[in-house]
Design an enzyme around this catalytic site. Structure first.
Site, PDB file in Angstrom:
ATOM      1  N   ASP A 482     -32.314 -15.143 -38.778  1.00 26.35           N
ATOM      2  CA  ASP A 482     -33.312 -14.376 -38.045  1.00 26.35           C
ATOM      3  C   ASP A 482     -34.324 -13.695 -38.947  1.00 26.35           C
ATOM      4  OD1 ASP A 482     -33.259 -14.362 -35.295  1.00 26.35           O
ATOM      5  OD2 ASP A 482     -31.461 -13.121 -35.213  1.00 26.35           O
TER       6      ASP A 482
HETATM    7  C1  GLC Z   1     -32.472  -8.136 -37.012  1.00 21.37           C
HETATM    8  C2  GLC Z   1     -31.654  -7.670 -38.172  1.00 21.37           C
HETATM    9  C3  GLC Z   1     -30.984  -8.827 -38.832  1.00 21.37           C
HETATM   10  C4  GLC Z   1     -30.078  -9.414 -37.819  1.00 21.37           C
HETATM   11  C5  GLC Z   1     -30.914  -9.821 -36.636  1.00 21.37           C
HETATM   12  C6  GLC Z   1     -30.047 -10.308 -35.563  1.00 21.37           C
HETATM   13  O1  GLC Z   1     -33.428  -9.033 -37.426  1.00 21.37           O
HETATM   14  O2  GLC Z   1     -32.449  -7.011 -39.099  1.00 21.37           O
HETATM   15  O3  GLC Z   1     -30.276  -8.473 -39.971  1.00 21.37           O
HETATM   16  O4  GLC Z   1     -29.409 -10.509 -38.319  1.00 21.37           O
HETATM   17  O5  GLC Z   1     -31.647  -8.763 -36.114  1.00 21.37           O
HETATM   18  O6  GLC Z   1     -30.758 -10.705 -34.439  1.00 21.37           O
HETATM   19  C1  GLC Z   2     -26.996 -12.120 -36.592  1.00 17.07           C
HETATM   20  C2  GLC Z   2     -27.539 -12.681 -35.307  1.00 17.07           C
HETATM   21  C3  GLC Z   2     -27.555 -14.186 -35.340  1.00 17.07           C
HETATM   22  C4  GLC Z   2     -28.238 -14.672 -36.564  1.00 17.07           C
HETATM   23  C5  GLC Z   2     -27.658 -14.042 -37.815  1.00 17.07           C
HETATM   24  C6  GLC Z   2     -28.388 -14.418 -39.060  1.00 17.07           C
HETATM   25  O1  GLC Z   2     -25.658 -12.429 -36.695  1.00 17.07           O
HETATM   26  O2  GLC Z   2     -26.772 -12.250 -34.205  1.00 17.07           O
HETATM   27  O3  GLC Z   2     -28.189 -14.684 -34.208  1.00 17.07           O
HETATM   28  O4  GLC Z   2     -28.118 -16.058 -36.619  1.00 17.07           O
HETATM   29  O5  GLC Z   2     -27.690 -12.650 -37.678  1.00 17.07           O
HETATM   30  O6  GLC Z   2     -29.643 -13.853 -39.120  1.00 17.07           O
END
Ligand code: GLC
Ligand code: GLC
Length: 804
Positions: A482
Site C-alpha cells: 500500500d
Molecule cells: C497505510 C499505512 C500502511 C498500511 C496501510 C494499510 O498506508 O501507513 O503502513 O500498510 O495503510 O492499508
Molecule cells: C497492510 C494492509 C494490506 C497491505 C499491507 C502492505 O497489512 O492491510 O492490505 O497489503 O499492509 O502494505
C-alpha cells in the site's frame, strides 16, 4: 523472558503477570457480538460494527494505557479494594493468572484470604457478554465483601463519542430497574437498540452517572463510591452514562458464591420500541437475564462454546514431535479472528477506521475456507459485488452496508487477482462449482448481475488490458504494498498517499503484480480446464506464459527480481539504486508462482533474500532502507528506516518466501523462516518481541532501526492466513484440489514423521508421513502415482500413508 506459558491441554495461553510489555489480548464472540479483552480486563465490545454500534467506551493513547473495559472491584469491608484482573485498581495481588482461551478469557486472583475466578465469554446465539464471577473465602473467619461491577457506555458511534462533546454531553439516557441498567441514548429518535448491564444476583445499590461514582476528581483506580463502600443510587440525563452494581456478599470460611453479570445488546421492532411513553421494550434483555440467572445455563453456554471451537479446530490438526508447531497449527492459527474482524478492531486498529479491505478479505479467506466454507461462500459474493464492470474493484467496503467505500475508491492494481485466488480456494475446498453461477452484481447495482465466473474472467482481463511500456502490469495507486505509490507525487502534509494524484499512470509498472498474474491467472486457467472451457483455458495459459517470459526478461536484475518501474521508467528494487536495492515481495511471489524455477532465477532470488534481507526475526521487506523521502516512491519512504513497509519484517510476505522455498524443495530453509517469524518459537524473548507470543503481528522492527525485534499490530494481519497456508499446504503439504487432496510435504530434516488429520468435504483423512528416502503415497492400501487422494464419501475415514 516469558510472561506466561501455553497450556496445550486446555488450549489456553496462561499469562502469569499483569505486567506484560503491551496489553495481551483475546477476542470474544463468534457471530454478531464481539469483544476485545486484554489480560487486565481492558477493551470493549460491539454489535457487528466496531465503529457504529459500540457498547463500551475505550480511550486510545491514554495513560495509564489500556483504560476502559470491564471494571470489577472486590472489597472486604474496611480493606483496600482490588480487581480480579489487576486493573483498574492495580492493588498488588497475592496471585494473578489470566487464561486466554478460544472465545473466552478467565482471570484467577487471590488476595488476603479471598479467591476470585472471573470468566468472560459470548454465548453462541446471543448478543451479550457473560461475566461469570465466583468469589471464595479461603480464610477461617467470616468475610463481608462488597463487589462492584461497572461499565462505561459508549454513545454508540465511537467516532462521535470521542469528538462531538457539545452534543454528547446532552444526549445520554438510561433506565434503571433492580439489578439492570439500560443504556438507551438516541433511542428516543432513530435507534431501535439499547444496551443493558445486569447482575443476576441481588444488588445493594447502583450508579448510572460516572462522576457520581468516581467522584468529581476521581478515576477508575479508586472510585469514591468504592472507597466509601456505598452507591450513589443516582442517574441523570446527559453527561457520562455508566452501569454499575454494588453487591454485598457474606462469606463463611470456605464458602463461595457465584455472581453472574451480563452486558448485552438488544434490538426491538421499530413499531414496538416503547411499552409506555419514554419506556423502552425490554423483552429480549429480560429473556437473556432470566435464562442466565440459572448457573446451569451459564455452564451449558460455556460448554456449547467449547464444542463450537472443537468443531472448528477438528478440520485440521497435526501431531508432530514439535509441540510449538502443533499448538500453532492446531489451536492458535488466528484465522477465525481475521475472518470476523478483518482489519477493523484490535489494540492497533481502533475499530473506527477502515472497513473490510478487498485484498485483505480475499487473502484472509485462504486461511479459513476449510473451517467455515458456508460463510466463506457468502463472503466471496459480498466481495465480488463491489467489483466494477471493467474488472477493477473498490479497495474497501463497509461490513454493515456491504457497499464499496468511496473515500478510498479503487485503482489498486492487485485487488482483482486475489479474488480469483479466493474463489479457486473455495471451489477446491468444497467441490461446490455452483458458486460460479451465482448472479453477482457490479458495484452492487441491481440489474447488473452476471455469473460469478464472469467476474473472475474480468479480474484476469483487467491485468492484461493494463500493461505498461515493458508489458508488465501497471502499478495503479499501489499493489499489495500500500505504501509503494509510484503515481502519487505528494508534496503536502496530510494528503493521502493512497488517494492523492492520478489513480493510474501510463508508465509505472509492478513486477509483483506480474507474478501475482502468473499465479492466479494460472489458477483461473486451471479452473476453466476443470469446467470444460478449454479454449479459454488455452488462451489464458498463453497470456500467463507471455507474462512469465516478460518477468524473466524485463523484471530480472541479475541476482534477484526487480520490484517495479517508476513513473519515469526507472528501476525500483535494483542493484542500480542507492537505497531499496532489493525488495522481498517479487522474490517470494515469483518462486511461489513457479516463475524462473527451471531457469534457476527463483533459486538465486531466494538466496538473495537470505543474503540481504534475513535477520533473526524474519526476512525484512527491503534493503537498504530509505533514509530520505522519495517523492517518486510515496509513503514507503515516509517511514523511518526499519519501520513498517520501509524495511521492517513485514510478516505477511514471509510466508510467500516460505512457500517459494518449498517449491524449490528446500524444507530446511522454509521451516527456518517459519520459526523466525512465529513468536511461539521465541516466547522466551517476549520482552523484546512485546506482542502476544500466541499470535502473529503485522510488523517487527528491522535491523536498520538499531532496535530489531519489536513487534506491533498483532492479531489482524494477512500474515495469519498466509502462515496457515504455508504450514498446512507447503510444509506439511496437504493441498486441497478439485479432484482430491494432493499430498506433497516438504519437511525440515528435524522432522522425520508426523500425522495430519484433515477433514475434507466431510470425509476424514488420517495422513501419516514418514521419512524413508523414497517418495510414495497410498490411501487405504491403494497406491497413488500422482500423490493425490481422491475425494471420499462424507462420513468415511481414510488412512493415508505417505513416505518422503
Ligand atoms: C497505510 C499505512 C500502511 C498500511 C496501510 C494499510 O498506508 O501507513 O503502513 O500498510 O495503510 O492499508
Ligand atoms: C497492510 C494492509 C494490506 C497491505 C499491507 C502492505 O497489512 O492491510 O492490505 O497489503 O499492509 O502494505
Amino acid at each position: 523472558m516469558r510472561y506466561g506459558f501455553f497450556d496445550d491441554k486446555a488450549k489456553e495461553y496462561v499469562i502469569t503477570t499483569p505486567h506484560t510489555p503491551l496489553p495481551w489480548i483475546n477476542y470474544l464472540g463468534s457471530e454478531e457480538f464481539f469483544g476485545l479483552i486484554s489480560n487486565t480486563l481492558g477493551g470493549y465490545c460491539f454489535y457487528r460494527d466496531a465503529k457504529l454500534q459500540r457498547l463500551l467506551r475505550y480511550r486510545y493513547n491514554n495513560v495509564p494505557r489500556d483504560t476502559g473495559g470491564r471494571f470489577y472491584y472486590i472489597k472486604e469491608r474496611g480493606r483496600q479494594a482490588w480487581a480480579p484482573g489487576f486493573k483498574p485498581c492495580e492493588t498488588p495481588l497475592d496471585s494473578y493468572e489470566c487464561r486466554h482461551g478460544l472465545g473466552y478469557t478467565r482471570f484467577l486472583a487471590k488476595k488476603d484470604g479471598l479467591e476470585s475466578s472471573l470468566t468472560c465469554f459470548v454465548p453462541i446465539g446471543e448478543t451479550c457478554e457473560i461475566h461469570d464471577l465466583t468469589i471464595k473465602n479461603t480464610a477461617n473467619v467470616k468475610k463481608d465483601v462488597l463487589v462492584y461491577g461497572c461499565m462505561e457506555f459508549c454513545l454508540w458511534n465511537a467516532v462521535d463519542d470521542s469528538q462531538n462533546f457539545q452534543r454528547n454531553l446532552n444526549i445520554a439516557e438510561s433506565e434503571v430497574e433492580p439489578g439492570v441498567i439500560y443504556h438507551k441514548t438516541e433511542y428516543r429518535e432513530r435507534r431501535d437498540h439499547y444496551a443493558y448491564y445486569a447482575s443476576v444476583s441481588e444488588t445493594a445499590g447502583f450508579d448510572a452517572d460516572r462522576d457520581t461514582f468516581l467522584g468529581r476528581e476521581g478515576d477508575w483506580s479508586d472510585p469514591q463510591m468504592v472507597r466509601n463502600e456505598s452507591s450513589g443510587n443516582y442517574y441523570r440525563v446527559g453527561w457520562y452514562p455508566i452501569g454499575c452494581h454494588r453487591l454485598e456478599v457474606a462469606l463463611e470460611p470456605g464458602e463461595s458464591k457465584r455472581l453472574t453479570f451480563i452486558l448485552g445488546y438488544a434490538k426491538n421492532p421499530r413499531d414496538k420500541k416503547f411499552i409506555a411513553p419514554g419506556v423502552i421494550r425490554k423483552d429480549t434483555a429480560k429473556r437473556v437475564i432470566g435464562q442466565f440467572s440459572d448457573p446451569a445455563a451459564v455452564d451449558a453456554a460455556f460448554e456449547a462454546l467449547a464444542g463450537y471451537w472443537d468443531g472448528l479446530l477438528a478440520k485440521f490438526s497435526v501431531e508432530s514431535g514439535d509441540e510449538t508447531l502443533n499448538r500453532m497449527v492446531n489451536v492458535w492459527h488466528q484465522c477465525m479472528v481475521t475472518f470476523n474482524m478483518s482489519r477493523s478492531a484490535s489494540f492497533y486498529e481502533t475499530g473506527t477506521g477502515r472497513g473490510m479491505g478487498f485484498r485483505d478479505s480475499c487473502q484472509d479467506l485462504y486461511g479459513f475456507v476449510h473451517i467455515v466454507p458456508d460463510r466463506a461462500r457468502e463472503r466471496i459474493i459480498d466481495i465480488a459485488s463491489i467489483q466494477f464492470e471493467d474488472g477493477s474493484t473498490y479497495h474497501q467496503y463497509q461490513p454493515l452496508t456491504k457497499r464499496g467505500n468511496n473515500d478510498i475508491g479503487g485503482g489498486f492494481s492487485d485487488d482483482p487477482l486475489w479474488l480469483v485466488g479466493a474463489v479457486c480456494a473455495y471451489v477446491k475446498e468444497t467441490g461446490d462449482f455452483t458458486i460460479l453461477d451465482v448472479p453477482t452484481p457490479f458495484n452492487n447495482v441491481p440489474g447488473t448481475e452476471v455469473p460469478l465466473m464472469e467476474h473472475l474472467r474480468r479480474c484476469v482481463r483487467f491485468t492484461v488490458e493494463h500493461l505498461g511500456p515493458h508489458k508488465l502490469p501497471l502499478m495503479g495507486r499501489a499493489d499489495w504494498n500500500d505504501c509503494l505509490n509510484l503515481n502519487c507525487f505528494s508534496e503536502e502534509p496530510g494528503e493521502s498517499f493512497q488517494t492523492f494524484g492520478p489513480s493510474e499512470g501510463p508508465v509505472a509498472e509492478s513486477v509483483f503484480v506480474a507474478a501475482l498474474f502468473v499465479k492466479y491467472a494460472g489458477e483461473y486457467a486451471g479452473l476453466c480446464e476443470t469446467v470444460g472451457l478449454d479454449d479459454e483455458a488455452k488462451a489464458v495459459r498463453g497470456q500467463v506464459e507471455t507474462m512469465e517470459r516478460t518477468i524473466l526478461s524485463e523484471g530480472w536484475d541479475g541476482k534477484w527480481f526487480l520490484r517495479a518501474y517508476d513513473a519515469f521508467g526507472a528501476k525500483v528494487g535494483s542493484s542500480e539504486n542507492d537505497e531499496g536495492k532489493i525488495y522481498i515481495e517479487p522474490q517470494g511471489f515469483c518462486a511461489l508462482a513457479g516463475v524462473g524455477v527451471s531457469e534457476g532465477y527463483a533459486l538465486q532470488a531466494l538466496d538473495s533474500v537470505r543474503e540481504n534481507l534475513l535477520g533473526e526475526y524474519g526476512a525484512e521487506l527491503l534493503a537498504p532502507c530509505y533514509t530520505r523521502y522519495h517523492v517518486e516512491l510515496g509513503e514507503i519512504s515516509s517511514y523511518p528506516p526499519g519501520f513498517k513497509e520501509n524495511g521492517s519484517v513485514f510478516c505477511h510476505n514471509n510466508p510467500w518466501v516460505i512457500i517459494g522455498e518449498t517449491v524449490l524443495g528446500r524444507g530446511n530453509y522454509a521451516f527456518d523462516l517459519y520459526r523466525r517469524i512465529c513468536p511461539a518459537f521465541f516466547e522466551d524473548k517476549s520482552e523484546i518481541h512485546e506482542t502476544e507470543p500466541y499470535c502473529m503481528p503485522q510488523t517487527v522492527t528491522g535491523r536498520a532501526t538499531g532496535e530489531p525485534g519489536h513487534a506491533k499490530n498483532s492479531w489482524l494481519t494477512g500474515t495469519a492466513s498466509w502462515v496457515f497456508v504455508a504450514v498446512s499446504q507447503a510444509i506439511l503439504g496437504i493441498q486441497p484440489d478439485y479432484n482430491g487432496l494432493r499430498i506433497k510435504p516438504c519437511l525440515p530434516d528435524s522432522i522425520n514423521g508426523l500425522t495430519v488429520t484433515r477433514v475434507f468435504r466431510g470425509a476424514k483423512y488420517i495422513i501419516r508421513i514418514k521419512r524413508t528416502g523414497t517418495a510414495s503415497l497410498s490411501a487405504d492400501g491403494v497406491s497413488s502415482e500422482n500423490f493425490e487422494v481422491p475425494v471420499k464419501p462424507a462420513g468415511t475415514v481414510t488412512e493415508v500413508e505417505c513416505t518422503i
